[in-house]
Design an enzyme around this catalytic site. Structure first.
Site, mmCIF file in Angstrom:
data_model
loop_
_atom_site.group_PDB
_atom_site.id
_atom_site.type_symbol
_atom_site.label_atom_id
_atom_site.label_comp_id
_atom_site.label_asym_id
_atom_site.label_seq_id
_atom_site.Cartn_x
_atom_site.Cartn_y
_atom_site.Cartn_z
ATOM 1 N N PRO A 153 16.891 44.423 -28.909
ATOM 2 C CA PRO A 153 16.493 43.010 -28.988
ATOM 3 C C PRO A 153 15.056 42.859 -29.492
ATOM 4 C CG PRO A 153 16.119 43.776 -26.776
ATOM 5 C CD PRO A 153 16.547 44.992 -27.578
ATOM 6 N N LYS A 178 19.347 50.181 -34.654
ATOM 7 C CA LYS A 178 19.179 48.925 -35.389
ATOM 8 C C LYS A 178 18.316 47.986 -34.547
ATOM 9 C CE LYS A 178 21.311 44.995 -35.595
ATOM 10 N NZ LYS A 178 20.108 44.141 -35.735
ATOM 11 N N SER A 180 16.166 44.449 -33.775
ATOM 12 C CA SER A 180 16.496 43.034 -34.028
ATOM 13 C C SER A 180 16.006 42.627 -35.417
ATOM 14 C CB SER A 180 15.830 42.156 -32.976
ATOM 15 O OG SER A 180 15.833 40.814 -33.403
ATOM 16 N N GLU A 181 16.753 41.735 -36.060
ATOM 17 C CA GLU A 181 16.345 41.239 -37.386
ATOM 18 C C GLU A 181 15.016 40.492 -37.309
ATOM 19 O OE1 GLU A 181 18.972 40.686 -35.577
ATOM 20 O OE2 GLU A 181 20.067 38.857 -36.137
ATOM 21 N N GLU A 252 22.989 46.045 -21.664
ATOM 22 C CA GLU A 252 21.893 45.452 -20.880
ATOM 23 C C GLU A 252 21.720 44.039 -21.381
ATOM 24 O OE1 GLU A 252 20.468 46.616 -18.408
ATOM 25 O OE2 GLU A 252 20.806 48.759 -18.506
ATOM 26 N N CYS A 286 14.001 39.795 -19.643
ATOM 27 C CA CYS A 286 15.302 39.595 -18.996
ATOM 28 C C CYS A 286 15.194 39.595 -17.479
ATOM 29 C CB CYS A 286 16.266 40.669 -19.468
ATOM 30 S SG CYS A 286 15.563 42.299 -19.310
ATOM 31 N N GLU A 382 20.005 31.083 -18.970
ATOM 32 C CA GLU A 382 18.758 31.773 -19.304
ATOM 33 C C GLU A 382 17.965 30.965 -20.337
ATOM 34 O OE1 GLU A 382 19.280 35.493 -21.466
ATOM 35 O OE2 GLU A 382 17.780 36.426 -20.177
HETATM 36 P P1 NAD Z 1 20.848 39.130 -29.352
HETATM 37 O O1 NAD Z 1 22.075 39.437 -28.573
HETATM 38 O O2 NAD Z 1 20.837 37.931 -30.187
HETATM 39 O O3 NAD Z 1 20.479 40.341 -30.304
HETATM 40 C C1 NAD Z 1 20.337 41.652 -29.797
HETATM 41 C C2 NAD Z 1 20.709 42.636 -30.879
HETATM 42 O O4 NAD Z 1 22.117 42.561 -31.108
HETATM 43 C C3 NAD Z 1 20.035 42.359 -32.224
HETATM 44 O O5 NAD Z 1 19.660 43.586 -32.811
HETATM 45 C C4 NAD Z 1 21.147 41.693 -33.021
HETATM 46 O O6 NAD Z 1 21.024 41.841 -34.419
HETATM 47 C C5 NAD Z 1 22.362 42.435 -32.505
HETATM 48 N N1 NAD Z 1 23.650 41.734 -32.669
HETATM 49 C C6 NAD Z 1 23.871 40.403 -32.621
HETATM 50 N N2 NAD Z 1 25.182 40.162 -32.824
HETATM 51 C C7 NAD Z 1 25.791 41.356 -32.995
HETATM 52 C C8 NAD Z 1 27.134 41.766 -33.241
HETATM 53 N N3 NAD Z 1 28.133 40.894 -33.342
HETATM 54 N N4 NAD Z 1 27.387 43.086 -33.369
HETATM 55 C C9 NAD Z 1 26.406 43.988 -33.247
HETATM 56 N N5 NAD Z 1 25.114 43.661 -33.034
HETATM 57 C C10 NAD Z 1 24.805 42.367 -32.896
HETATM 58 O O7 NAD Z 1 19.668 39.118 -28.287
HETATM 59 P P2 NAD Z 1 18.149 38.812 -28.576
HETATM 60 O O8 NAD Z 1 18.042 37.336 -28.762
HETATM 61 O O9 NAD Z 1 17.606 39.734 -29.591
HETATM 62 O O10 NAD Z 1 17.460 39.232 -27.190
HETATM 63 C C11 NAD Z 1 17.362 38.362 -26.131
HETATM 64 C C12 NAD Z 1 18.429 38.690 -25.111
HETATM 65 O O11 NAD Z 1 18.313 40.062 -24.716
HETATM 66 C C13 NAD Z 1 18.236 37.892 -23.854
HETATM 67 O O12 NAD Z 1 19.482 37.433 -23.403
HETATM 68 C C14 NAD Z 1 17.660 38.902 -22.882
HETATM 69 O O13 NAD Z 1 17.900 38.613 -21.543
HETATM 70 C C15 NAD Z 1 18.332 40.156 -23.305
HETATM 71 N N6 NAD Z 1 17.566 41.318 -22.845
HETATM 72 C C16 NAD Z 1 18.100 42.073 -21.846
HETATM 73 C C17 NAD Z 1 17.397 43.174 -21.350
HETATM 74 C C18 NAD Z 1 17.974 44.018 -20.259
HETATM 75 O O14 NAD Z 1 17.425 45.079 -20.005
HETATM 76 N N7 NAD Z 1 19.042 43.617 -19.624
HETATM 77 C C19 NAD Z 1 16.159 43.500 -21.903
HETATM 78 C C20 NAD Z 1 15.645 42.716 -22.928
HETATM 79 C C21 NAD Z 1 16.376 41.616 -23.402
#
Ligand code: NAD
Length: 479
Positions: A153, A178, A180-181, A252, A286, A382
């Site tokens: 993320p 990979k 995050s973008e 996660e 998170c 959230e």
């Molecule tokens: P996101 O789910 O939008 O993106 C996370 C990653 O998943 C990015 O790299 C994104 O490109 C990728 N992704 C998105 N769609 C996908 C798909 N269909 N297939 C494969 N990959 C895909 O999350 P975000 O906005 O980057 O991060 C915020 C979220 O992360 C919040 O909900 C936060 O709570 C959570 N987070 C959780 C923890 C933890 O330890 N539990 C830690 C940090 C952040």
């Protein structure tokens, strides 16, 4: 302070490779709105190249490495990251909007994580062998899975990359990471720094979005496991996609941490704790202390401590000495504003903050929203921004019921000077981490991960290494 606007390449098979087409995605400095990097949007073909490189490495010499050898490489990575610590902090600050203090805090923990995983590589074990049938000896082999797709993320780009790639490599897997973008900058630099440490193909870093790049990774038949830190909806999509091939999934996901404040708590300490745990990294954490549940008779007293503590948070350009920077993107700013505006419209009270700051960059005021109810959207979902809610409860049972009554189960805290209350709450709370009289500290040795819709699988600790392995029973007949 522009990093570069030159299109970057993908780190595949130990070197930089051009993407198959020219599509890119901009990484933006959230404090200014400026583009700092055009990172490639890796296509299905690029993903395939990276996975093939990782597979070949796994099947090659990497498979012969001993835990001590892998430990040595991870240790070297820690050293190189430390040597380039200031530069990596600057990149992280520029791409995520982290003030220097936050970026430095991330770096300190990231280095500790790296060194922990370097050590942990050497102490993975199976249970003792023995004779469980007369004339046969059984043993357990703990083995790596193969190619791991690590999907990270944007909130702690470098640290989340380390949490994902290090246990996977320590256990003997190879990785395609990979980022995050929104935040590809530090992961690309990490790839460069690791280039001379790991054999070609062991660590590959590709940039791109979820829809094309992430989804192609998840669907790839040579990926053995997908490890995601991200949103619940992304976790659900990935688990569904992965079910086709039954590849292992490690998730996660989001959180909505309750902070239970009993009437015997030290309210000054609560306010100081929430000032950090609710607003660190602009609340984009998170485990952030987002949902304060306060015994009704001390509600006003708590606000008397909390409002000035939150109002004292200095906000501004992360290059200056401030405690809080912007949120990560325009979209995130709109998301945070939307939650607070809808809460106000349905009767909540803004104790402090409650608005975006005008001008350039994506800044939102540190905010406290009171008079909220258990079923309000802002309590149930959230926000992932610098906003905490404050809600009343009437007795201990109601506090615990409210705390558990959300879809998430990542982290919670309980504040009390009564040990019985503290331990009863710790047992009753359905969350992966429960703090007593604090909120947010983590250590490398202890697991981090959730229950319910916060996902499954553990980061940090030896439990995370185990998640990146499979166990094999070997049974030998003798005599
Ligand atoms: P996101 O789910 O939008 O993106 C996370 C990653 O998943 C990015 O790299 C994104 O490109 C990728 N992704 C998105 N769609 C996908 C798909 N269909 N297939 C494969 N990959 C895909 O999350 P975000 O906005 O980057 O991060 C915020 C979220 O992360 C919040 O909900 C936060 O709570 C959570 N987070 C959780 C923890 C933890 O330890 N539990 C830690 C940090 C952040």
């Amino acid at each position: 302070m522009t990093t570069t606007t030159k299109p970057a390449q993908l780190f595949i098979n130990g070197g930089w490779q051009d993407p198959s087409d020219g599509a890119t995605l901009p990484a933006i400095n959230p404090a200014t709105g400026e583009v700092i990097l055009e990172a490639p949007l890796a296509s299905k073909q690029d993903v395939d190249r990276a996975v093939q490189a990782a597979r070949a490495a796994f099947e090659g010499d990497w498979g012969e490495t001993t835990p001590a050898e892998r430990s040595g490489m991870l240790w070297k990575l820690a050293q190189v990251v430390e040597e380039h610590g200031d530069e990596l902090c600057r990149l992280e600050s520029e791409n995520v909007g982290k003030p220097a203090e936050v970026a430095a805090g991330d770096m300190e923990f990231t280095l500790d994580n790296l060194r922990f995983f370097a050590g942990a590589a050497r102490i993975l074990e199976g249970r003792a062998a023995g004779e469980y049938m007369r004339g046969y000896t059984s043993m357990i082999r703990r083995e790596p899975l193969g190619v791991v797709a690590s999907i990270a993320p944007w909130n702690y780009p470098l640290m989340m990359a380390v949490w994902k790639i290090c246990p996977a490599l320590a256990a003997g897997n190879t990785v395609v990471l990979k980022p995050s973008e929104l935040t590809p900058v530090s992961a690309l630099r990490l790839a460069e720094l690791a280039a001379d440490i790991f054999p070609a193909g062991v660590l590959n870093v590709i940039t791109g979005d979820g829809e094309t790049t992430g989804a192609s990774l998840v669907r790839h038949s040579d990926v053995a496991m997908v490890s995601l830190t991200g949103d619940v909806a992304t976790g659900v999509t990935i688990a569904r996609e992965a079910s086709e091939s039954l590849k292992r999934v490690h998730l996660e996901l989001g959180g909505k941490a309750p902070v239970i404040i009993f009437d015997d708590a030290d309210l000054d300490a609560v306010a100081e704790g929430v000032k950090v745990a609710g607003f660190w990294n602009s609340g984009q954490d998170c485990t952030a202390a987002t949902r304060l549940l306060v015994r009704d008779r001390v509600y006003d007293d708590l606000l008397g401590y909390l409002a000035p503590a939150v109002e004292s948070i200095t906000v501004g350009d992360p290059r200056t000495e401030v405690e809080m920077g912007p949120v990560v993107s325009e979209e995130q700013l709109q998301r945070v504003s939307g939650f607070v505006d809808r809460a106000k419209a349905s009767g909540a009270t803004v104790v402090t903050g409650g608005a975006a700051r005008g001008g350039e960059g994506f800044f939102y005021e540190p905010s406290v929203v009171g008079d909220v109810g258990q079923h309000d959207e802002i309590v149930q979902r959230e926000v992932f921004g610098p906003v905490v809610t404050v809600q009343r409860f009437a007795d201990d049972d109601q506090a615990l019921a409210y705390a558990n009554d959300v879809q998430y189960g990542l982290a919670a805290s309980v504040w009390t000077t009564n040990v019985n209350r503290a331990f009863k709450a710790a047992r009753s709370l359905k969350f992966g981490t429960v703090w007593i009289n604090d909120h947010i500290p983590l250590v490398s040795e202890m697991p981090h991960g959730g229950v319910k819709r916060s996902g499954y699988g553990k980061d940090l600790s030896l439990y995370s290494l185990e998640d990146y392995t499979t166990i094999k029973h070997v049974m030998a007949k003798f005599g």
